[in-house]
Design an enzyme around this catalytic site. Sequence first.
Site, PDB file in Angstrom:
ATOM      1  N   SER A 126       0.793  -1.229   0.000  1.00  0.00           N
ATOM      2  CA  SER A 126       0.000   0.000   0.000  1.00  0.00           C
ATOM      3  C   SER A 126       0.827   1.282   0.000  1.00  0.00           C
ATOM      4  O   SER A 126       0.253   2.368  -0.044  1.00  0.00           O
ATOM      5  CB  SER A 126      -0.951   0.013   1.200  1.00  0.00           C
ATOM      6  OG  SER A 126      -2.013  -0.884   0.980  1.00  0.00           O
TER       7      SER A 126
ATOM      8  N   LYS B 268       0.015   3.850  -2.598  1.00  0.00           N
ATOM      9  CA  LYS B 268      -1.006   4.890  -2.478  1.00  0.00           C
ATOM     10  C   LYS B 268      -0.422   6.295  -2.353  1.00  0.00           C
ATOM     11  O   LYS B 268      -1.152   7.282  -2.468  1.00  0.00           O
ATOM     12  CB  LYS B 268      -1.932   4.555  -1.307  1.00  0.00           C
ATOM     13  CG  LYS B 268      -2.798   3.334  -1.607  1.00  0.00           C
ATOM     14  CD  LYS B 268      -3.456   2.739  -0.383  1.00  0.00           C
ATOM     15  CE  LYS B 268      -4.241   1.476  -0.782  1.00  0.00           C
ATOM     16  NZ  LYS B 268      -4.642   0.674   0.356  1.00  0.00           N
TER      17      LYS B 268
ATOM     18  N   SER C 209      -5.954   3.229   4.846  1.00  0.00           N
ATOM     19  CA  SER C 209      -5.451   2.599   3.621  1.00  0.00           C
ATOM     20  C   SER C 209      -6.566   1.921   2.825  1.00  0.00           C
ATOM     21  O   SER C 209      -6.439   0.778   2.397  1.00  0.00           O
ATOM     22  CB  SER C 209      -4.351   1.581   3.952  1.00  0.00           C
ATOM     23  OG  SER C 209      -3.609   1.237   2.804  1.00  0.00           O
TER      24      SER C 209
END
Length: 531
Positions: A150, A153, A208
Amino acid sequence: MKWNKKLGALLLSVALLAGTALPSFAEPEPADTETPAASQTTTDTTPTAEGTDGATDTGTTDTGTTDTDTTDAGTADSNADAADSAQTNPTEQQPAETEQPKNQTGAEAEDGSIQMPTIDIDAKASILVNAETGEIIHANNEKEKMYPASCTKIMTALLALEKCNLDDVVTMQEEDFTDVKNGASNAGLKIGEKITVENLLYCLMLPSGNEAANALARTVAGSVDEFVQMMNDRAKELGCVNTHFANPNGLHNDNHYTCAYDLYLIAQQAMQNSTFATVVNTAQKKLPATNKNPERVIYTTNHLILSSYSSIYYDNCYGIKTGHTSQAGYCLVSYAKQSGYTYYSVVLGAKDGADYAGSFTETKRMFEWAFDNFRMQTATSAGSAVTECPVRLARGTDHVTLVTANDVPVLVPKGLDMSELDIDISVEDSYDAPIAKGEKLGTVTYSYEGMECATADLVSLTEVKRSVILFILDQIAKFFRLTPVRIIVGIAVAAFLLYLILSFIAGRNRRNRRRRRAQKRRKQRQNQNRR
């Protein structure tokens, strides 16, 4: 006829002398030198996948089956302490390290010199960069391709901030939840929910949320596929050479990878945006009520900033993003500042820990090591002479003094004397006038025990004017160095030599003929006298 021949011989002699003597007025051009490659060779293979297609960040343990973020962080109404303690029990937990790797500080050697501080980070890849100078003071496998989970992101948020207005309203659609499976990190958003881009960014970066990533991608580019192309294009613009994105959320894909150094470049760019810096440094965010959700609080997955009551909390940390899948391990891109010093860190492929993931413990330890062991000093003050270089065709001088235009700050081990720095000056063998004052003519690099501390431009201290006479002579010399001219001069020289040889032979033959005629006349007179 004799005068014509002598005049021709004289002209050819002048041409011969000009072709050989004039080039001496100009110095020979410097030979090409081979410079070492600036970039580090990296492995051109993507990481080998392992485990399941888990899809999230976490500061907690890995179950071995699905990878979780926090316990329903998107909808938790508990306080930060409760969120900090929300961890799942592992079924296949990796053994915790019994002893943390030691920080090696800058100790004084027997000869009185300061040794370079080093640190071992327990992760597959890591990097620590000083934000003020761009100096890399720690790196391990920093350009090796890794799965970012993640941490992806960060790029998603960067593009959303560059392309959208914060108060734009997005309606969540069914396609935004395509990859949001049970156990995958989410922000508790619902199909049909209307939410602003700003609040979507909080849903993206704190809990997230994968659905938030998909919604932002669709809003920015019209489709996830188009957005992914934008991600890769933006990465190239930032100088990322070991990065390829396949989705906006970091869910595992064999063709979705980056490296620690590239993540630093992306994070550095994103932190220039004040909204991004605010979002990633937020521990908890109260979201207003929407048409599908009541007012609620979401929490960050970054335990370094989540709760000041936590043992892993780090007061000097200001974000940025966590990541975790079973294939990527525990990942963290972070940012810290203290007493005027600022650092970016990236840890990829860290292990789980007894209390907190290794991405948190190793990042905190790396920051503490940097703040304890390095200090900023000035390697060279602005206008200080660094070197002198020869100058050709100049009027009234034969050299130019090179200086640094500005102060050159360097981050060095605490207690280091600047005289111990290694200095590498990169300049040409000589320069041709005219040279303007302040004109860049080279670079100087300062390093210590192999660690590059700073590179600065070298500029001319004064103006250097050109000598017209020397310039004309140099142009003539260059003319005679041209290949066609050299061929013509060679032919002229050969013709002149041939002319000299033929003239010598002809002269000798004439002398022989005159001698024979003279002998013949003498014999004739002798014969006449005898009669």
